[in-house]
Design an enzyme around this catalytic site. Structure first.
Site, PDB file in Angstrom:
ATOM      1  N   ALA A  63      -5.246  -4.419  -4.568  1.00  0.00           N
ATOM      2  CA  ALA A  63      -5.596  -4.239  -5.974  1.00  0.00           C
ATOM      3  C   ALA A  63      -5.369  -2.822  -6.474  1.00  0.00           C
ATOM      4  CB  ALA A  63      -7.054  -4.631  -6.203  1.00  0.00           C
ATOM      5  N   HIS A  90       1.557   9.050   0.368  1.00  0.00           N
ATOM      6  CA  HIS A  90       2.960   9.387   0.129  1.00  0.00           C
ATOM      7  C   HIS A  90       3.707   9.686   1.431  1.00  0.00           C
ATOM      8  CE1 HIS A  90       2.377  10.440  -4.405  1.00  0.00           C
ATOM      9  NE2 HIS A  90       2.146   9.177  -4.111  1.00  0.00           N
ATOM     10  N   ASP A 145       1.213   6.445  -8.768  1.00  0.00           N
ATOM     11  CA  ASP A 145       1.374   7.157  -7.504  1.00  0.00           C
ATOM     12  C   ASP A 145       2.047   6.195  -6.533  1.00  0.00           C
ATOM     13  OD1 ASP A 145      -0.612   5.342  -6.853  1.00  0.00           O
ATOM     14  OD2 ASP A 145      -2.062   6.808  -6.150  1.00  0.00           O
TER      15      ASP A 145
END
Length: 263
Positions: A63, A90, A145
């Site tokens: 989610a 990342h 992101d």
């Protein structure tokens, strides 16, 4: 390493990586992102892993960010918390994008926010018919992101990516496939069987050639034509020296299926 928020099993050359926070919709919190960072490193260094299959435990894939955790942070604390969380996330996505093993997402339920970004970052996406996709970030007053702003425009185009990020429409699995976000749509009950079969098929393939393909496609986004063709020259010459290339050529000439070893 023992993982608390991830399930990991390696069989038949496939690393089955399951996001395992079902009671929190597999929301990305600091602990999960830290473990994703660690597991991506471990899989990247494991020569026995020739494909990675990412899925989610419980009712949905992911989610997005864990907004309940974010809400516990003070106004000054939250930016520092997000910086640490996103740094781990990342690093994981960067490794998944560059590792030699193709990465497949098996999406059910919902892929929202960072969950959608993660799906976009995977090399192939198999989605259940009932799956839904939405960027969702601006709905919470936040920005993308997890590489969402990198991969999404390259998949769907600049204007459509802006629409998805600004307006947060919820895409069905079929709509996501039409846009190129999803590779295959399968019946809900067949999702994991189909995705596992695909992953195992890929795991039997020429792994080093796959790495070359991934790298070339990724680098092409920022390369000039002549520069990219230079990379193609270097890569095909390098892969021609592998055992799999010799086997592939021999099998083609002998009109038999190749037996690749990932070497």
């Amino acid at each position: 390493m023992k993982y608390e928020n991830i399930l990991l099993e390696i069989r038949n050359g496939v690393a089955h990586l399951t996001l395992n926070r079902p009671n929190a919709a597999n929301g990305m919190n600091l602990d999960l992102c830290t473990e994703l960072d660690a597991v991506s490193r471990a899989l990247d260094e494991d020569d026995a892993v020739r494909a990675v299959l990412v899925s989610g435990a419980g009712k949905l894939f992911c989610a997005g960010g864990d907004l309940k955790e974010f809400a516990t942070k003070g106004e000054r604390e939250l930016p520092h918390h997000l910086e640490e969380l996103v740094t781990h996330l990342h690093r994981a996505i960067s490794r998944f994008a560059r590792m030699r093993s193709p990465v497949i997402a098996a999406v059910h339920g919902s892929a929202a926010g960072a969950g959608m970004s993660l799906a976009c970052a995977c090399d192939l996406v198999v989605a259940a018919e009932s799956a839904r996709f939405t960027m969702a970030y601006t709905r919470a007053g936040l920005t993308p992101d997890g590489s969402g702003s990198y991969f999404l425009p390259r998949i769907v185009g600049f204007r459509r990516a802006l629409e998805l990020a600004l307006l947060n429409p919820v895409l069905s699995a079929r709509e996501a496939k039409e846009l190129g976000i999803v590779t295959r749509v399968v019946p809900d009950a067949e999702l994991m069987t189909n995705a596992t079969t695909l992953a195992e098929e890929i795991a039997q393939g020429p792994t080093l050639a796959y790495r070359g393909v991934k790298r070339l496609m990724l680098e092409s986004a920022t390369s000039e034509l002549d520069e990219q063709m230079g990379r193609e020259t270097e890569t095909i010459c390098a892969t021609s020296m592998t055992r799999d290339a010799r086997e592939g050529i021999a099998a083609f000439l002998a009109k038999r299926p190749p037996k690749f070893a990932g070497e």
